[in-house]
Design an enzyme around this catalytic site. Sequence first.
Site, PDB file in Angstrom:
ATOM      1  N   PRO A  25      63.907 -35.293  44.633  1.00 20.82           N
ATOM      2  CA  PRO A  25      63.637 -34.452  45.804  1.00 20.82           C
ATOM      3  C   PRO A  25      62.167 -34.540  46.186  1.00 20.82           C
ATOM      4  CG  PRO A  25      65.025 -33.290  44.241  1.00 20.82           C
ATOM      5  CD  PRO A  25      64.582 -34.550  43.548  1.00 20.82           C
ATOM      6  N   HIS A  43      62.016 -34.276  36.049  1.00 19.48           N
ATOM      7  CA  HIS A  43      62.067 -35.674  36.478  1.00 19.48           C
ATOM      8  C   HIS A  43      62.999 -36.494  35.590  1.00 19.48           C
ATOM      9  CE1 HIS A  43      58.245 -35.981  39.163  1.00 19.48           C
ATOM     10  NE2 HIS A  43      58.793 -34.778  39.247  1.00 19.48           N
TER      11      HIS A  43
END
Length: 331
Positions: free
Chosen positions: A168, A77
């Site tokens: 994503p 992340h």
Amino acid sequence: MGRGYTLLFVLVTFLVLVAAVTAQGNSVSNRGGGRRPRVGFYGNRCRNVESIVRSVVKSHVQSNPANAPGLLRMHFHDCFVRGCDASILLAGNTSERTAGPNRSLRGFEVIEEAKTRLELACPRTVSCADILTLATRDAVVLSGGQSWKVPLGRLDGRISQASDVNLPGPSDPVSKQKQDFAAKTLNTLDLVTLVGGHTIGTAGCGLVRGRFFNFNGTGQPDPSIDPSFVPLIQARCPQTGGTRVELDAGSVDRFDTSFLRNVRSSRVVLQSDLVLWKDTETRVIIERLLGLRRPSLRFGTEFGKSMVKMSLIEVKTGSDGEIRRVCSAIN
């Protein structure tokens, strides 16, 4: 005499110009991230950096194995938003940590403890970005994965905004996943290999419940899922209640190829994982990683290579970053 002085003046002027051009080039390379991290970057300045981080990570993973996938997810992340600059660690009402996909992240205390110990051993030397990168490698190894050498020398970013978080998603088709990874200089092999990191960790029931009870509004489970797998997940994540479910059924704490075998068998909880078997390109890669197609690929080796590539996304160097005193705040 006059001729000799003229030649000397010309020579000195030339050397000054060369030095100026070189200095300008170095300045540009540092501003734009042209200098890349390297293995052994800290050398004698912080000789025990890796052993200190490893010791902290080992303690936390042993006390709670969920910290291993937590660190892996946090690193992903971080790197996919503004590059691998530890911006995910910055606290604040509108920081990246407050964005929806990041609210369930765990492992912040692991990085802070490692930072505290490194500040005592090597003050103002090791960046939080490097600590997170090392900690992720160590978490994978402690879960049974293969080790890899970690290039070091990143700086910490100064900007962290929730509005920048665009990761994503769990329902993305393969085409979107390929596009997102390519935007970060990662190819399809990197995509499949890094998604293979789902061999450890869990997903929130809210992300998977729809697929197992009401896929696309049909009132039925996703027909692509192995029918024998459906009641198992419905029991773990009922329509009301339930919290989290394993991404890799049967091998949640072990870093191995079990997850990829489950993708092949349509026994995974995320739609974005399941569709990797339906795409020709990603399916071939899975088969190679499982040794079902030649030339085969070693999952552990490829995962390490892809992690190194990911860890070099948009790294901060030169005047672009800093070495934070504490990882949760800029200096």
